[in-house]
Design an enzyme around this catalytic site. Structure first.
Site, PDB file in Angstrom:
ATOM      1  N   GLN C 203       4.441   6.644  -3.693  1.00  0.00           N
ATOM      2  CA  GLN C 203       4.404   5.310  -3.079  1.00  0.00           C
ATOM      3  C   GLN C 203       5.719   5.118  -2.348  1.00  0.00           C
ATOM      4  OE1 GLN C 203       1.363   3.250  -3.573  1.00  0.00           O
ATOM      5  NE2 GLN C 203       0.783   5.365  -4.024  1.00  0.00           N
ATOM      6  N   ARG C 223       4.844  -1.740  -4.801  1.00  0.00           N
ATOM      7  CA  ARG C 223       5.379  -1.278  -3.531  1.00  0.00           C
ATOM      8  C   ARG C 223       4.264  -0.652  -2.699  1.00  0.00           C
ATOM      9  NH1 ARG C 223       9.736   0.686  -4.927  1.00  0.00           N
ATOM     10  NH2 ARG C 223      10.309   1.505  -2.886  1.00  0.00           N
ATOM     11  N   ALA C 244      -1.404  -5.728  -5.506  1.00  0.00           N
ATOM     12  CA  ALA C 244      -1.405  -4.267  -5.356  1.00  0.00           C
ATOM     13  C   ALA C 244      -0.695  -3.829  -4.072  1.00  0.00           C
ATOM     14  CB  ALA C 244      -2.842  -3.774  -5.365  1.00  0.00           C
ATOM     15  N   HIS C 245      -0.615  -2.525  -3.877  1.00  0.00           N
ATOM     16  CA  HIS C 245       0.155  -1.981  -2.755  1.00  0.00           C
ATOM     17  C   HIS C 245      -0.434  -2.380  -1.400  1.00  0.00           C
ATOM     18  CE1 HIS C 245      -2.063   2.112  -3.580  1.00  0.00           C
ATOM     19  NE2 HIS C 245      -2.893   1.116  -3.546  1.00  0.00           N
ATOM     20  N   ASN C 246       0.494  -2.693  -0.500  1.00  0.00           N
ATOM     21  CA  ASN C 246       0.159  -2.996   0.891  1.00  0.00           C
ATOM     22  C   ASN C 246      -0.657  -4.267   1.080  1.00  0.00           C
ATOM     23  OD1 ASN C 246       0.266   0.331   0.808  1.00  0.00           O
ATOM     24  ND2 ASN C 246       1.308  -0.633   2.531  1.00  0.00           N
TER      25      ASN C 246
END
Lengths: 342, 342, 342
Positions: C203, C223, C244-246
């Site tokens: 990540q 991240r 969560a990511h993004n």
């Protein structure tokens, strides 16, 4: 942020690592990974999900990991392989600035019991506490503020991020990754009603993780009441997950964020649980079961497949009308039967 | 892991502690607890849930806590009593290796404000911080990395596990147990929209726990906006639970994992909330209400009983068909009425 | 608990701060805030929610923030304004004992990398760890046990409560508030199946928060996999939330407790997500969308409005009958159609 000199690889080098064939100039230098949309000429991108195909023709990537079928539509050099997403995963480690580890050191503020055994090349950050009779194997990284209780074993190459807590008697296999604020080995939720109030049941078991287990931030894996809570090899657990006492999870299963598994339930191998799924206690879930997000499972599942509960979302005004009818559903069914008999 | 010499008790001694009668040889020595299936000849097992009856005939336990009705089927000595589960709970503390406390010490790395008052026989672990005007009563255990804000009171015999945080102005009764990463006294979620953005409402109240409260790992109990968030005596809160500002929970209630209670809601005495239950804000839930797992409560409940919402899980293909129909439910009900009038 | 001398303000002074007109004696001294029900003669109360009108006539408050329409029913001096709740919010900071900051100090046990840059009037508590190349801007408060990874930026006036963790490469805007045990920058949940098991996807992205963001206790913001997870200005995130990511969240949106947002989803500006809401991955939610508690969103939402899923709670016996019928719903719909054709 990244002040470390970037590593670079040619497309040819990267292709070799993932078993891809290069279509176009393989000498271009790649120094990073990015999405099709964001990539610059030194970045490698990938096309896995077809819904991102629209970004392909305008990409400025230095190269794209891509399936054969999309190769001809790629305006830049392509690394052609069967599974671009897996290729991306395999290469991602190369471009992670954090993967360039510093020399391992044990910080002077760490408090480590005399009876603990610390392996080779172990990093221990500031304000860590390691209890009695703990074993920390080689190549482990323990970040700031981690607390490890008596008798724990932390397997080779594992990484505990800041402020993780392991209670006493927790065993981690090799290459486990535990994210911050996660808690392994807290007491299971066990009480017996004594007529006046709750008598606490001492939680005497422990927690055992296999190899290659990852546990997300702020997740809880409770210790067993009697016997251990057992997480198999290569199990992946996201953030905000609750695993109750004496749960068993089979190898390679993955649990998305906010999942909760109640006590003594056994999840099979290769299961996929969507975000927010709840599984009641004392159930058995077969291998390769997939459960969609926020479903509640109250009975054992005996065969592989996809399972769901709940209702789809809709505008609130519409939903209110339907939700009222849900309360009349049994009555509606009876009325329907009566009509059929007319 | 357990390097401490095990304590042993005869069946007769154990029977006396729980008011059981011994059937068989009462002199056998017991050094541990285990399930019927796993128990060896020095372990005491129990039979509470009849679904485990199938393990009774082959048990190798040294003795079994059991109800009168199952006594004759027990192949080993039996401790006969009305409530084997409660008997097991009462004896579980005897066999917990962690219950044999070490001598209390205050670790040299702990930072304790001059104005804090620390009782007798208090253990304070490494890297703890205790703020100004805090009172820590006798026999308290505070583990590594705990942070306690100004003006808190930690009642006699309480135990704070590693990396717990108490904000300022949090009061714990006697014998409270707070598990790791739990946070008591964080700001409630209060904002007023000012036309351009959010104006934060200072959360001026505190948090008050009664005696014998247990709070699971990674749970949050927010401080009151005005006045306190109040948790009654003997309330048991599992891991991953969210208690919002100014919630009140009555004595002896138990909240399973992942429950969320929104602001200013009052939960009665002796309530049982299943895992993942959500309760909206400003509601009143009567005493002895039981709510099944993952139900959402949006209206006050005025009488004791069991309440539920949601739909059962089923194979996804089947579920999709039914979920689509849910969106047509009101229309279906109207069509049904029309048919009935034909 | 509050040993600090209380500040006092006259009603006239308070009215001026919020643009209210005083009805009654404006010279009365106010030293605190309380509810209508609990307020004493030195407390200011407010009436915003009409359901609390029943407490007005018996209030002992020294003054009440109130709308014009209720002024005449107020038995004590009134501060009359359009939005009493906003007025209360604006004044709440005045009466927060914690708002009277102590002189900033850096505790001697804090471990701060040589390459970190620390601004003016920064408070750093005991057992803090600040990594390499971190920038902490002016007027920041970092409480005990906080861990900040390499390369982070903590904007002016931000406050990190005890035991917060920021991984490397996390950027906070100005005046952000991060509550205890929250984790920003933990790895997103990204794995590719390689035929035998999971290959971890590094990540590589970071986390970026705008100005005036608040993050509740025990919440996780992962991240990005590639590129950053982005939280806009003035976004308010409650406790036990998983981002969560993004994920991207637009300015002024507010997420209540236990919300989970899956990867790469974009939430618009000014959205309100109720407690326990789940949003699947790769969706787009328009501006000013409101989602009621515990709803599951599996499709993008293209227009502002209120959305819901689920079923209302009811007594379990009744629910069981209806839930069984839900499994027959598609069949019922077909039978209904058949009847209509008769």
């Amino acid at each position: 942020m990244n002040t470390i000199a970037k590593h670079g690889y040619t497309l040819n080098e990267l292709a070799e690592r993932v078993g891809a064939t290069v279509s176009g100039n393989g000498d271009a230098l790649i120094t990073g990974l990015a999405t099709l949309h964001d990539a610059g000429p030194e970045d490698l991108a990938f096309l896995a999900n077809p819904s991102y195909l629209r970004f392909l023709q305008d990409t400025h990537a230095g190269g794209v990991l891509i399936r054969e079928e999309h190769k001809d539509a790629c305006p830049v050099p392509a690394l052609v392989l069967k599974d671009p997403y897996l290729g991306y995963a395999m290469l991602s480690q190369l471009f992670d600035p954090m993967a360039m580890k510093q020399a391992p050191t044990v910080h002077e503020t760490a408090v480590i019991a005399d009876t603990a055994t610390i392996g080779e090349r172990v990093s221990i950050g500031p304000h860590v506490h390691i209890g009695a009779h703990v074993t920390v194997e080689d190549d482990v990284v323990i970040d700031a503020g981690v607390a490890i209780g008596d008798g724990c074993i932390v397997g080779k190459g594992s990484h505990l991020y800041p402020n993780v807590t392991l209670y006493h008697g927790v065993t981690l296999g090799e290459r486990c990754i535990i994210h911050s604020s996660a808690v392994l080995g807290g007491d299971g939720f066990g009480f017996a009603f004594n007529g006046k109030g709750w008598t606490k049941i001492a939680q005497i078991g422990g927690v055992r993780l296999g190899d290659d287990v990852e546990v997300g931030s702020c997740s809880s894996i409770d210790r067993g009441a009697l016997g251990d809570t057992i997480i198999g090899n290569d199990v992946k657990i996201d953030s905000q997950v609750q695993i109750a006492h004496n749960v068993q999870i089979g190898d390679h299963s993955a649990l998305a964020g906010c999942v909760g598994i109640a006590g003594s339930t056994k999840i099979g191998r290769g299961c996929l649980l969507g975000g927010g799924v709840g599984v009641a206690g004392h159930l058995e879930i077969a291998d390769r079961v997939q459960i969609t997000g926020m479903s509640l499972i109250t009975n054992s599942i005996h065969s592989a497949g996809v399972y769901s509960s709940g209702t789809g979302a809709m505008p609130n005004a519409q939903w209110r009308k339907n939700a009222v009818r849900f309360k009349q559903l049994d009555e509606m069914a009876r009325r329907l039967s009566r009509l059929e008999k007319r």
